[in-house]
Design an enzyme around this catalytic site. Structure first.
Site, PDB file in Angstrom:
ATOM      1  N   SER A 274       0.829  -1.208   0.000  1.00  0.00           N
ATOM      2  CA  SER A 274       0.000   0.000   0.000  1.00  0.00           C
ATOM      3  C   SER A 274       0.854   1.245   0.000  1.00  0.00           C
ATOM      4  O   SER A 274       1.959   1.256   0.563  1.00  0.00           O
ATOM      5  CB  SER A 274      -0.862  -0.016   1.261  1.00  0.00           C
ATOM      6  OG  SER A 274      -1.465   1.236   1.479  1.00  0.00           O
TER       7      SER A 274
ATOM      8  N   TYR B 282      -2.117  -1.405  10.974  1.00  0.00           N
ATOM      9  CA  TYR B 282      -2.342  -1.863   9.593  1.00  0.00           C
ATOM     10  C   TYR B 282      -1.165  -1.455   8.703  1.00  0.00           C
ATOM     11  O   TYR B 282      -0.603  -2.274   7.966  1.00  0.00           O
ATOM     12  CB  TYR B 282      -3.651  -1.273   9.052  1.00  0.00           C
ATOM     13  CG  TYR B 282      -3.755  -1.365   7.558  1.00  0.00           C
ATOM     14  CD1 TYR B 282      -4.126  -2.565   6.944  1.00  0.00           C
ATOM     15  CD2 TYR B 282      -3.451  -0.274   6.739  1.00  0.00           C
ATOM     16  CE1 TYR B 282      -4.182  -2.660   5.557  1.00  0.00           C
ATOM     17  CE2 TYR B 282      -3.507  -0.366   5.360  1.00  0.00           C
ATOM     18  CZ  TYR B 282      -3.875  -1.558   4.779  1.00  0.00           C
ATOM     19  OH  TYR B 282      -3.912  -1.660   3.411  1.00  0.00           O
TER      20      TYR B 282
ATOM     21  N   LYS C 183       1.872  -3.721   6.550  1.00  0.00           N
ATOM     22  CA  LYS C 183       2.233  -3.647   5.121  1.00  0.00           C
ATOM     23  C   LYS C 183       3.747  -3.459   4.974  1.00  0.00           C
ATOM     24  O   LYS C 183       4.387  -4.089   4.134  1.00  0.00           O
ATOM     25  CB  LYS C 183       1.460  -2.519   4.429  1.00  0.00           C
ATOM     26  CG  LYS C 183      -0.014  -2.837   4.229  1.00  0.00           C
ATOM     27  CD  LYS C 183      -0.216  -4.037   3.323  1.00  0.00           C
ATOM     28  CE  LYS C 183      -1.634  -4.541   3.288  1.00  0.00           C
ATOM     29  NZ  LYS C 183      -1.786  -5.841   2.613  1.00  0.00           N
TER      30      LYS C 183
HETATM   31  N1  UFG Z   1     -13.299  10.529   3.075  1.00  0.00           N
HETATM   32  C1  UFG Z   1     -14.327  11.387   3.399  1.00  0.00           C
HETATM   33  N2  UFG Z   1     -15.481  10.848   3.867  1.00  0.00           N
HETATM   34  C2  UFG Z   1     -15.663   9.510   4.047  1.00  0.00           C
HETATM   35  C3  UFG Z   1     -14.597   8.639   3.715  1.00  0.00           C
HETATM   36  C4  UFG Z   1     -13.414   9.184   3.253  1.00  0.00           C
HETATM   37  O1  UFG Z   1     -14.216  12.601   3.249  1.00  0.00           O
HETATM   38  O2  UFG Z   1     -16.742   9.097   4.511  1.00  0.00           O
HETATM   39  C5  UFG Z   1     -12.049  11.101   2.549  1.00  0.00           C
HETATM   40  C6  UFG Z   1     -10.835  10.823   3.421  1.00  0.00           C
HETATM   41  O3  UFG Z   1     -10.714  11.793   4.433  1.00  0.00           O
HETATM   42  C7  UFG Z   1      -9.732  10.871   2.391  1.00  0.00           C
HETATM   43  C8  UFG Z   1     -10.372  10.366   1.112  1.00  0.00           C
HETATM   44  O4  UFG Z   1     -11.781  10.487   1.320  1.00  0.00           O
HETATM   45  O5  UFG Z   1      -9.335  12.185   2.183  1.00  0.00           O
HETATM   46  C9  UFG Z   1     -10.056   8.926   0.822  1.00  0.00           C
HETATM   47  O6  UFG Z   1     -10.334   8.150   1.983  1.00  0.00           O
HETATM   48  P1  UFG Z   1     -10.384   6.561   1.940  1.00  0.00           P
HETATM   49  O7  UFG Z   1     -10.761   6.105   3.328  1.00  0.00           O
HETATM   50  O8  UFG Z   1     -11.234   6.089   0.817  1.00  0.00           O
HETATM   51  O9  UFG Z   1      -8.912   6.157   1.580  1.00  0.00           O
HETATM   52  P2  UFG Z   1      -7.544   6.470   2.360  1.00  0.00           P
HETATM   53  O10 UFG Z   1      -6.720   7.244   1.402  1.00  0.00           O
HETATM   54  O11 UFG Z   1      -7.732   7.029   3.692  1.00  0.00           O
HETATM   55  O12 UFG Z   1      -7.067   4.971   2.634  1.00  0.00           O
HETATM   56  C10 UFG Z   1      -6.557   4.198   1.648  1.00  0.00           C
HETATM   57  C11 UFG Z   1      -6.824   2.707   1.946  1.00  0.00           C
HETATM   58  C12 UFG Z   1      -6.051   2.278   3.144  1.00  0.00           C
HETATM   59  C13 UFG Z   1      -4.608   2.694   3.038  1.00  0.00           C
HETATM   60  C14 UFG Z   1      -4.498   4.176   2.791  1.00  0.00           C
HETATM   61  C15 UFG Z   1      -3.088   4.621   2.586  1.00  0.00           C
HETATM   62  O13 UFG Z   1      -8.207   2.489   2.172  1.00  0.00           O
HETATM   63  O14 UFG Z   1      -6.124   0.851   3.213  1.00  0.00           O
HETATM   64  O15 UFG Z   1      -5.205   4.481   1.601  1.00  0.00           O
HETATM   65  O16 UFG Z   1      -3.036   6.009   2.372  1.00  0.00           O
HETATM   66  F1  UFG Z   1      -3.936   2.427   4.189  1.00  0.00           F
END
Ligand code: UFG
Length: 345
Positions: free
Chosen positions: A126, A151, A155
């Site tokens: 990741s 988590y 990784k």
């Molecule tokens: N977001 C919102 N509202 C929500 C969900 C997410 O605004 O209800 C935003 C988050 O704050 C972020 C973006 O959408 O800015 C993406 O969020 P995600 O949860 O979809 O993805 P992340 O980038 O946080 O996480 C992903 C993977 C993880 C990994 C991570 C590494 O899901 O497994 O990238 O950066 F660890």
């Protein structure tokens, strides 16, 4: 045709199931190992439908090597390791579970692969290993940061385990004619979307933690509104920026990684898998609304703990060495995610 057996641990999960389809399309024989702890048995039947024949399947934890003895009776050409728990938040409250499943079970699985002389191994890592990168776009030489969650740590440690296993295999193999042990580590950015058939997609258990499944559930009226986590970040519109890629593009990268190891047996390499473009949360909402003609009820809320401001890839290395790059647009991924969501109703 001499179809090559590829073990896919976590093959009924989101990225695993799409990779099973990509392997089948490329002429490989995917063999699924999945204990259904975070997936659904229906997916097996759906995959059989897409691939046109039932698939070989083992309902076992990948670390339960006794239960998997029969898997190794016929030689395996390669293995792609997806099986892992993946909730950042849960890993903070249950770190032991993440160490046991993502590292303990993985160590037993890798040991079995080496024992049975499986030549090609691909690992699902990741972009979380980079933390908050000091410059963008982030390439594979960017330093790893201290993990911000158990988590993320698993990784980093999973990558390291495979580096050590690769070194051990190289020295054990020195001067021998047995197949080399090649490893490709794939660092995913943000996979979204679903197979265009809407037969397989992401099946979050309970309330989705990730943006796109939450967004599509809000658009479908299953959630009252999407909360955008923070609009005061130092980005163009104040919301976080990520590199979203279609899960079918990501699946095809695993085939490209296997083909790379076939060309360079015994290699060890690492690749970013992203589109190379960053999109803010608001841009994703607007793109979804334009692509599907459906409104996303949303409001701004506080920042989510642990979120990095912006992370997106340079995927030039994968383009150059794996001959892989994303082919599908953000709009296409969001349309496919929406088609999948509507099929779930
Ligand atoms: N977001 C919102 N509202 C929500 C969900 C997410 O605004 O209800 C935003 C988050 O704050 C972020 C973006 O959408 O800015 C993406 O969020 P995600 O949860 O979809 O993805 P992340 O980038 O946080 O996480 C992903 C993977 C993880 C990994 C991570 C590494 O899901 O497994 O990238 O950066 F660890």
């Amino acid at each position: 045709m001499n179809r090559k057996r590829i073990a896919v641990t976590g093959g009924l999960g989101y990225i695993g199931s799409h990779t099973v389809v990509a392997l089948h399309e490329a002429g490989y024989t995917p063999v699924i190992v999945d204990d259904l702890r975070n997936s659904n048995a229906d997916v097996l039947e759906r995959l059989g439908g897409i691939c046109g024949a039932p698939l070989e399947y083992y309902a076992a934890d990948c670390g339960d090597v006794q239960a998997l003895a029969a898997l190794f009776d016929t030689p395996l050409h390669g293995a792609i390791h997806f099986a892992a728990d993946k909730s950042v938040g849960e890993s903070v409250s249950s770190p032991e579970k993440y160490f046991a499943n993502n590292l303990g079970a993985m160590a037993r699985w890798v040991e079995a692969l080496r024992l049975h002389r499986v030549a090609h191994v691909v690992f699902s890592s990741s972009c979380t290993v980079y933390g908050e990168p000091s410059s963008l776009p982030v390439d594979e030489s960017a330093p790893m940061q201290d993990a911000t969650s158990p988590y993320g740590y698993t990784k980093q440690a999973g990558e390291q385990l495979l580096r050590y296993a690769h070194a051990a295999a190289q020295s054990a193999n020195h001067g021998s004619s047995s197949p080399a042990f090649g490893v490709v580590l794939l660092r995913y950015f943000n996979p979204i979307g679903a197979h265009p058939s809407a037969q397989i997609g992401e099946l979050p258990l309970g309330t989705p933690a990730n943006l796109v499944p939450y967004l599509t559930q809000a658009a479908a009226g299953l959630r009252s509104e999407l909360v955008v986590f923070g609009n005061d970040y130092p980005t163009a519109d104040g919301t976080c920026v990520r590199d979203y890629l279609h899960v079918c593009d990501l699946a095809e990268a695993h085939v490209a990684a296997l083909q790379h190891l076939e060309r360079k047996p015994g290699d060890l390499d690492v690749f970013n898998l992203g589109s190379g473009d960053g999109h803010s949360v608001l841009e994703v909402i607007r793109s979804f609304e334009t692509a599907t003609g459906t409104t996303v009820p949303h409001r701004f809320g506080p920042r989510r703990a642990g979120d990095v401001v912006a992370v997106y890839a340079t995927a030039d290395k994968a383009a150059k060495i794996l001959n892989w790059r994303t082919k599908r647009s953000l709009d296409q991924a969001l349309e496919d995610a929406w088609r999948w969501q509507k099929s779930l109703k």
